[in-house]
Design a protein around this motif. Structure first.
Motif, short mmCIF file in Angstrom:
data_model
loop_
_atom_site.label_atom_id
_atom_site.label_comp_id
_atom_site.label_asym_id
_atom_site.label_seq_id
_atom_site.Cartn_x
_atom_site.Cartn_y
_atom_site.Cartn_z
N ASP A 87 0.81 -1.22 0.00
CA ASP A 87 0.00 0.00 0.00
C ASP A 87 0.84 1.27 0.00
N LEU A 88 2.01 1.22 0.64
CA LEU A 88 2.86 2.41 0.70
C LEU A 88 4.09 2.32 -0.20
N GLY A 89 4.37 1.15 -0.75
CA GLY A 89 5.52 0.99 -1.65
C GLY A 89 6.87 1.00 -0.95
N LEU A 90 6.88 0.75 0.36
CA LEU A 90 8.13 0.68 1.12
C LEU A 90 8.58 -0.78 1.16
N THR A 91 9.31 -1.19 0.17
CA THR A 91 9.64 -2.60 0.00
C THR A 91 10.89 -3.04 0.76
N GLY A 92 11.47 -2.17 1.55
CA GLY A 92 12.62 -2.56 2.36
C GLY A 92 12.26 -3.55 3.45
N THR A 93 11.03 -3.51 3.93
CA THR A 93 10.58 -4.48 4.92
C THR A 93 10.29 -5.78 4.20
N HIS A 94 11.07 -6.79 4.48
CA HIS A 94 10.92 -8.07 3.78
C HIS A 94 10.04 -9.03 4.56
N VAL A 95 9.37 -9.90 3.84
CA VAL A 95 8.51 -10.90 4.46
C VAL A 95 9.15 -12.26 4.17
N GLY A 96 9.54 -12.94 5.24
CA GLY A 96 10.17 -14.24 5.09
C GLY A 96 9.25 -15.36 5.47
N CYS A 97 9.16 -15.62 6.75
CA CYS A 97 8.42 -16.80 7.24
C CYS A 97 6.93 -16.55 7.44
N GLU A 98 6.53 -15.30 7.58
CA GLU A 98 5.14 -14.92 7.86
C GLU A 98 4.61 -15.47 9.18
N HIS A 99 5.52 -15.83 10.08
CA HIS A 99 5.14 -16.35 11.40
C HIS A 99 5.86 -15.64 12.54
N GLY A 100 6.62 -14.60 12.22
CA GLY A 100 7.34 -13.85 13.25
C GLY A 100 8.61 -14.50 13.74
N VAL A 101 9.09 -15.49 13.03
CA VAL A 101 10.26 -16.25 13.48
C VAL A 101 11.56 -15.71 12.90
N CYS A 102 11.57 -15.31 11.64
CA CYS A 102 12.84 -15.01 10.96
C CYS A 102 13.37 -13.61 11.21
N GLY A 103 12.51 -12.65 11.50
CA GLY A 103 12.96 -11.29 11.77
C GLY A 103 13.16 -10.41 10.55
N ALA A 104 12.95 -10.93 9.34
CA ALA A 104 13.16 -10.14 8.13
C ALA A 104 12.22 -8.95 8.04
#
Length: 179
Positions: free
Chosen positions: A46-63
């Motif tokens: 929605d904001l186009g800030l793609t620096g925040t990465h999505v890894g595990c989608e469970h809060g485990v990896c920290g990306a």
């Protein structure tokens, strides 16, 4: 209803959209999103800030780690609507001018703590918050501080070195980093 943007394109059965306004990297940003939109998706899509990465989608990896009021938070576990009263800082908010890198960014560069870069935004935000509370960590404390962030490319030694180097830079020390 207050705070609601209406249903998506007025389609029957479409999910209702809420107007969400967040203060991100010092700027108020608004978008109409479903109530269940995750902060990570809000930032990226929605904001186009793609620096925040999505890894595990469970809060485990920290990306997906961002700062909420200066504290690390997993953006994949937070609803965008619930982040409204908070100041959100993403990796983009840490600075993007190569000529004026912050101490954590500079340390990661100097200590070769970057591999593929996928995990890097989460490490940068985590370490930034950590050094606010612990300005002079030991190596063991630095290891513990990053233990919630996963990197698949490295053995973490250069990342630990970067944490220690960033602490030096924040204190104004100028010794060269150790390889």
């Amino acid at each position: 209803m207050s705070g609601q943007a209406g249903s998506a394109a007025g389609a029957p059965g479409a999910e209702e959209l809420l107007e969400v306004t967040l203060r991100v990297n010092g700027v108020s940003r608004t978008a109409g999103v479903p109530a269940r939109r995750l902060l990570s998706d809000f930032l990226r899509h929605d904001l186009g800030l793609t620096g925040t990465h999505v890894g595990c989608e469970h809060g485990v990896c920290g990306a997906c780690t961002v700062l909420l009021d200066g504290e690390p938070a997993r953006a994949c576990l937070v609803f965008a609507v619930s982040a409204q009263p908070h100041e959100v800082t993403t990796v983009e908010g840490l600075g993007s001018d190569p000529g004026a890198l912050g101490p954590v960014q500079r340390a990661f560069l100097e200590c070769h703590a970057l591999q593929c870069g996928f995990c890097t935004p989460g490490f940068l935000t985590t370490v930034t918050a950590y050094l606010e509370d612990t300005p002079d960590p030991t190596e063991a404390e630095a290891r513990e501080a990053i233990s919630g962030n996963l990197c698949r490319c490295t053995g973490y030694q250069n990342i630990v070195s970067a944490v220690l180097r960033a602490a030096e830079l924040r204190r104004g020390a100028t010794p060269e980093p150790t390889p």
